[in-house]
Design a protein around this motif. Structure first.
Motif, PDB file in Angstrom:
ATOM      1  N   GLU A  35       0.814  -1.225   0.000  1.00 27.15           N
ATOM      2  CA  GLU A  35       0.000   0.000   0.000  1.00 27.15           C
ATOM      3  C   GLU A  35       0.842   1.267   0.000  1.00 27.15           C
ATOM      4  O   GLU A  35       0.300   2.355  -0.189  1.00 27.15           O
ATOM      5  N   SER A  36       2.158   1.147   0.201  1.00 23.53           N
ATOM      6  CA  SER A  36       2.993   2.351   0.343  1.00 23.53           C
ATOM      7  C   SER A  36       2.854   3.276  -0.866  1.00 23.53           C
ATOM      8  O   SER A  36       2.630   4.484  -0.716  1.00 23.53           O
ATOM      9  N   LEU A  37       2.977   2.711  -2.064  1.00 22.43           N
ATOM     10  CA  LEU A  37       2.939   3.552  -3.259  1.00 22.43           C
ATOM     11  C   LEU A  37       1.524   4.068  -3.524  1.00 22.43           C
ATOM     12  O   LEU A  37       1.351   5.183  -4.031  1.00 22.43           O
ATOM     13  N   ILE A  38       0.535   3.271  -3.170  1.00 19.85           N
ATOM     14  CA  ILE A  38      -0.855   3.720  -3.375  1.00 19.85           C
ATOM     15  C   ILE A  38      -1.118   4.960  -2.518  1.00 19.85           C
ATOM     16  O   ILE A  38      -1.676   5.954  -2.983  1.00 19.85           O
ATOM     17  N   PHE A  39      -0.674   4.930  -1.267  1.00 19.88           N
ATOM     18  CA  PHE A  39      -0.820   6.103  -0.386  1.00 19.88           C
ATOM     19  C   PHE A  39      -0.060   7.297  -0.966  1.00 19.88           C
ATOM     20  O   PHE A  39      -0.581   8.398  -1.079  1.00 19.88           O
ATOM     21  N   ALA A  68      -4.539  -3.726  -7.828  1.00 19.50           N
ATOM     22  CA  ALA A  68      -4.230  -3.525  -9.241  1.00 19.50           C
ATOM     23  C   ALA A  68      -3.881  -2.071  -9.557  1.00 19.50           C
ATOM     24  O   ALA A  68      -3.175  -1.787 -10.526  1.00 19.50           O
ATOM     25  N   LEU A  69      -4.383  -1.151  -8.714  1.00 23.91           N
ATOM     26  CA  LEU A  69      -4.062   0.266  -8.914  1.00 23.91           C
ATOM     27  C   LEU A  69      -2.556   0.495  -8.898  1.00 23.91           C
ATOM     28  O   LEU A  69      -2.056   1.455  -9.479  1.00 23.91           O
ATOM     29  N   LEU A  70      -1.859  -0.417  -8.201  1.00 22.89           N
ATOM     30  CA  LEU A  70      -0.403  -0.295  -8.076  1.00 22.89           C
ATOM     31  C   LEU A  70       0.279  -0.176  -9.437  1.00 22.89           C
ATOM     32  O   LEU A  70       1.240   0.573  -9.583  1.00 22.89           O
ATOM     33  N   ALA A  71      -0.219  -0.939 -10.413  1.00 21.98           N
ATOM     34  CA  ALA A  71       0.413  -0.928 -11.735  1.00 21.98           C
ATOM     35  C   ALA A  71       0.457   0.482 -12.296  1.00 21.98           C
ATOM     36  O   ALA A  71       1.479   0.930 -12.831  1.00 21.98           O
ATOM     37  N   PHE A  72      -0.672   1.213 -12.136  1.00 15.54           N
ATOM     38  CA  PHE A  72      -0.731   2.582 -12.669  1.00 15.54           C
ATOM     39  C   PHE A  72       0.126   3.520 -11.828  1.00 15.54           C
ATOM     40  O   PHE A  72       0.809   4.399 -12.344  1.00 15.54           O
ATOM     41  N   PHE A  73       0.075   3.317 -10.517  1.00 15.17           N
ATOM     42  CA  PHE A  73       0.846   4.203  -9.637  1.00 15.17           C
ATOM     43  C   PHE A  73       2.346   4.016  -9.842  1.00 15.17           C
ATOM     44  O   PHE A  73       3.114   4.974  -9.758  1.00 15.17           O
TER      45      PHE A  73
END
Lengths: 382, 214
Positions: free
Chosen positions: A288-292, B115-120
């Motif tokens: 979750e680190s990058l999502i945050f 899955a949002l990780l891929a875009f981030f």
């Protein structure tokens, strides 16, 4: 009476009558299992070269009254069995028992039988394989105490390297004050017993003190209710330390969810709805680190992260304005406090690093010269 | 007294847990296991606290009729609904409503977040790799080499049988030498920092969790 940790010898060898092969057992030993909590004996054996590949060994324990208990039947090539391992009830402590080791062929016919001398299982009070860890911990603790003592004497001046991310915390909270927006503090997603969560709680107190001074709302979403309880107490302490107990807002400390991505969605929702001016991500993070960090970037927040999780550091470095890397994260609370006794522990850690570097260099030189004893001393028994 | 007793408890519990690494004796292990069981029981009780916090926060929002009230209604409704299904229905079988809702609602939502990780990753990499400074140029160069070493087209351009092992060889060297050295340095520093923090807490030098103060 037999005492001590290791007494064993083969005392009788019987080769089964009529057996087609002369397979035999040798060097059969029964020893108290070292570095354990007791009730465990390790039996080892060797088989002769003509032992059939599918032969097995039947191990039986014989107590003082002659009661025989089967312990295991294992392939003969295994060469050892630990009586009292993996939850199995071993022999009672300080009670002599002997072992009967029977070599059997595939049909179950006995090829050889060996009995060991009586042996006693004993619990150990110290794990000898971890002596090196104790020595290193002792040296480090000694350095810590020495530096704390010097700090308490007031005779030592501590120079601490500037930590830009920690200095930027003031700037970030100041920005939040000017913008009239809240500060978000995410203390990682681990339980409270994790050392990174503990470090995050220590920094939270300083952050709560500053936000209380500036009258900025502080939001602390937590993943576990235990962290919620601790964070609540820590924020209250920070507000009180700032002389502003009225600045404590219980609504700001929130339990979101124990599920990783539900928590992640909850925090993202807070970032997008409340648009905090400053986001602090301090603690142990995973996916979750990058999502945050990216959501915070999209919301236009100034972001300061800190973790010792090596796999997540690149994400924070890429997406946040400032990042406390590894030891900087653990040093932050002492740095913020400016308390000499806390700062002195940072100096002790620096001294320990010098010792580690010297040990690494010594090890590299000795290893290059083919001497491995120095390297071996650092290996830790499981 | 208000702070001395909690500090003493912290000290005793911390010291016992450190000793546990060095003392294999059965009695000591039994004491530390018992302590950990107590910890688990306390954790179980904190879930009541957590639920109370969620209800308190969201009922306030619903009562205020704020713009976020709808989200709060959905959250509280889902929470109560799942709890009711778990308590009053069979929640073991694959076709139980509880498991069905978990598999068909929660799981896909969770996977979507992941899955949002891929875009981030793409957007973060774009910002990180902009060559604005010497460090960023180094980062960009290393990243390009590692990516080329990782994909088949890299090996097709400069294969592993070539000088230096081609892109795959260069990628391995970057990952195994400078990258690993950096990672180990961070880990060693972090380990010392963690021990230092632990000792500060056990000795009561850091006492934010005890209400602060000296």
């Amino acid at each position: 009476m037999i005492r001590g940790a290791a007494v064993a010898a083969a005392c009788s060898v019987l080769v089964a009558a009529g057996s087609a092969t002369a397979a035999s057992l040798s060097d059969v030993t029964a020893k108290d299992t070292p570095n354990d909590g007791g009730r465990s004996v390790t039996v080892t054996w060797e088989t002769s070269a003509d032992t059939p590949a599918d032969a097995s060994v039947r191990l039986e324990r014989v107590d003082a009254s002659g009661v025989v208990t089967e312990i295991a039947v294992v392939p003969a090539s295994q060469a050892h069995v630990v009586d009292g391992s993996s939850g199995q009830e071993g022999p009672p402590d300080r009670t002599p028992v002997s072992y009967q080791v029977t070599l059997e062929d595939a049909s179950g016919a006995s090829l050889a039988v060996v009995s060991t001398d009586p042996i006693m299982a004993l619990p150990q009070f110290f794990h000898r394989g971890r002596l090196n860890v104790l020595v290193m911990l002792g040296v480090f603790t000694g350095l810590l105490f020495y530096n704390i003592w010097r700090a308490n004497q007031g005779t030592s001046h501590f120079y601490i390297r500037r930590l830009a991310p920690v200095d930027a915390m003031d700037e970030a909270i100041g920005r939040a004050t000017e913008m009239g927006r809240p500060v978000l503090y995410v203390p990682g997603i681990e339980e409270v017993q994790d050392i990174q969560t503990i470090a995050a709680m220590l920094i939270l107190e300083r952050v709560a003190e500053k936000t209380a001074n500036y009258e900025v709302p502080l939001t602390v979403p937590t993943r576990t209710p235990f962290v919620l309880a601790v964070a609540d107490e820590v924020v209250r302490t920070g507000c009180t330390a700032a002389g502003r107990p009225d600045a404590y807002r219980p609504d700001g400390i929130r339990y979101i969810s124990n599920e990783q991505f539900a928590y992640c969605a909850g925090v993202n929702g807070i970032i997008l709805r409340d648009r905090p001016a400053a986001n602090f991500y301090l603690g142990r993070f995973f996916a979750e680190s990058l999502i945050f960090a990216e959501t915070g970037f999209a919301a236009g927040s100034i972001q300061i992260a800190g973790t010792a999780e090596v796999t997540q550091l690149p994400f924070f470095i890429a997406a946040c304005d400032y990042t406390l890397i590894g030891e900087e994260f653990f040093a932050a609370s002492a740095y913020l406090s400016r308390d000499p006794s806390l700062l002195s522990t940072l100096r002790a850690a620096d001294w320990a690093k010098v010792i580690l570097v010297l040990a690494l260099l010594t090890g590299a030189v000795l290893e290059s010269l083919g001497m491995s004893a120095f390297r071996d001393w650092f290996s830790v028994a499981g | 007294m208000k702070r001395a007793v909690p500090w003493l408890l912290t000290f005793v519990a911390g010291a016992l847990m450190i000793n546990d690494f060095f003392v294999p004796h059965r009695t000591h292990a039994a004491i530390t296991q018992e302590l950990q069981q107590w910890g688990l029981i306390v954790v179980a009780f904190t879930y009541v606290l957590g639920m109370a916090n969620v209800f308190d926060l969201h009922f306030k929002k619903i009562r205020r009729g704020s713009s976020e009230a709808l989200y709060s209604i959905v959250l509280v409704g889902s929470m109560l609904g799942m709890a009711a299904l778990g308590i009053f229905h069979d929640h073991q079988g694959e076709h139980s409503p509880f498991i069905w809702l978990y598999n068909t609602v929660y799981d896909p939502l969770s996977a979507t977040m992941f899955a949002l990780l891929a875009f981030f990753i793409t957007s973060a990499a774009y910002r990180a790799f902009r060559a604005r400074s010497t460090e960023a140029v180094l980062l960009l160069s290393a990243a390009i080499l590692v990516m080329l070493g990782q994909v088949p087209v890299g090996a097709a351009i400069w294969g592993p049988d070539s000088f230096l092992g081609g892109f795959p060889g260069l990628k391995d060297w970057i990952m195994d030498v400078p990258n690993l050295a950096g990672k180990r340095a961070i880990l060693m520093g972090a380990a010392l920092g963690a021990i230092s923090t632990g000792i500060r807490v056990i000795l009561g030098l850091e006492r934010a969790h005890l209400g602060g103060g000296k």
